[in-house]
Design a protein around this motif. Structure first.
Motif, PDB file in Angstrom:
ATOM      1  N   UNK A 198      -9.294   6.099  -2.071  1.00 41.92           N
ATOM      2  CA  UNK A 198     -10.116   5.340  -3.184  1.00 41.92           C
ATOM      3  C   UNK A 198      -9.027   4.764  -4.187  1.00 41.92           C
ATOM      4  N   UNK A 199      -9.600   3.761  -4.644  1.00 40.64           N
ATOM      5  CA  UNK A 199      -8.472   3.068  -5.466  1.00 40.64           C
ATOM      6  C   UNK A 199      -9.410   3.005  -6.931  1.00 40.64           C
ATOM      7  N   UNK A 200      -8.647   2.967  -8.009  1.00 41.05           N
ATOM      8  CA  UNK A 200      -9.257   3.458  -9.346  1.00 41.05           C
ATOM      9  C   UNK A 200      -9.815   2.112  -9.970  1.00 41.05           C
ATOM     10  N   UNK A 201      -9.374   1.007  -9.425  1.00 43.05           N
ATOM     11  CA  UNK A 201      -9.857  -0.311  -9.773  1.00 43.05           C
ATOM     12  C   UNK A 201     -10.777  -1.064  -8.808  1.00 43.05           C
ATOM     13  N   UNK A 202     -11.696  -1.882  -9.167  1.00 42.25           N
ATOM     14  CA  UNK A 202     -12.123  -2.766  -8.200  1.00 42.25           C
ATOM     15  C   UNK A 202     -11.379  -4.168  -7.758  1.00 42.25           C
ATOM     16  N   UNK A 203     -11.483  -4.974  -6.707  1.00 43.05           N
ATOM     17  CA  UNK A 203     -10.827  -6.062  -6.595  1.00 43.05           C
ATOM     18  C   UNK A 203     -11.125  -7.000  -7.544  1.00 43.05           C
ATOM     19  N   UNK A 204     -10.252  -8.019  -7.895  1.00 42.18           N
ATOM     20  CA  UNK A 204     -10.416  -9.066  -8.695  1.00 42.18           C
ATOM     21  C   UNK A 204     -11.517  -9.989  -7.979  1.00 42.18           C
ATOM     22  N   UNK A 205     -12.452 -10.386  -8.873  1.00 47.98           N
ATOM     23  CA  UNK A 205     -13.514 -11.420  -8.220  1.00 47.98           C
ATOM     24  C   UNK A 205     -12.795 -12.916  -7.883  1.00 47.98           C
ATOM     25  N   UNK A 206     -13.556 -13.570  -7.316  1.00 46.54           N
ATOM     26  CA  UNK A 206     -13.091 -15.115  -6.945  1.00 46.54           C
ATOM     27  C   UNK A 206     -12.676 -15.865  -8.217  1.00 46.54           C
TER      28      UNK A 206
END
Length: 219
Positions: A198-206
């Protein structure tokens, strides 16, 4: 495909005008490769042995000259990307795509800058970047659907890797020119599905990704 920002009319240039244009492109290729997309146009004109006004007659904007200079590099990258998409094994295609991308990136600082940034308002650069984005998604989604690439990787993560690799190239291009390959293969291990955590941050939005690429032009 034609990527150059300047479409010439059907009437061919006179021989002397064509020679000046060719000298400008050659000088721009050297200067952009060494100094990036913000290289001095005055120096390019001087190296081509023409007046700055002659440069602007052939290439009205910096982007026109940049696209003409980068055309062989961009085409080399696009051709390698198409070959990667034709590889039967999805993981090998993903690896081939990234290795081709970073190999071309490592050989030209101007192309490195071009990959890393967006140039809003220029239809030619937007078209090329959109094509690159589609290729990234095609090769990534194919590997994810095959279960070999972790499912939470996004196109923004690949662009993040382009940014970090660009800094590594700047630091090592003279002393250890192939150091980028070690970094790439370390990251490829992190991208494998069986190594996902699991990653602690979401991906960047477009939108966040686009704005960040535009912001690089103002730094």
């Amino acid at each position: 495909m034609t990527i150059s920002g300047v479409e010439r009319a059907g009437v061919p240039l006179r021989r002397d005008a064509q020679e000046r244009r060719d000298r400008l492109i050659a000088a721009a290729q050297r200067e952009f490769a060494a100094r990036g997309v913000d290289a001095s146009l005055e120096r390019i004109a001087r190296d081509a042995d023409v007046a700055i006004g002659t440069l602007y007659r052939h290439f009205p904007t910096r982007m026109d000259l940049l696209l003409a200079a980068l055309e062989p590099r961009v085409q080399e990258f696009l051709d390698g990307s198409e070959e990667a998409l034709e590889i039967d094994d999805p993981w090998e295609g993903f690896v081939s795509y990234l290795e081709n991308l970073f190999r071309v990136q490592a050989g030209d600082r101007g192309f490195n800058d071009f990959l890393s940034r967006r140039f809003p308002g220029n239809a030619n650069t937007e078209r090329i970047h959109d094509l690159m984005c589609r290729q990234i998604e095609d090769v990534l989604i194919r590997a994810q659907e095959a279960g070999v690439a972790r499912p939470d990787i996004t196109r923004a993560d690949i662009v993040n890797l382009i940014w970090s690799n660009g800094r590594m190239i700047d630091a090592t291009s003279i002393t250890v020119p192939n150091a980028w390959r070690r970094h790439l293969y370390l990251m490829l291990d992190a991208y494998r599905a069986e190594r996902a955590h699991p990653l602690p941050e979401p991906p960047m939005t477009e939108t966040q990704l686009y704005d960040a690429m535009v912001q690089l032009n103002t730094n």
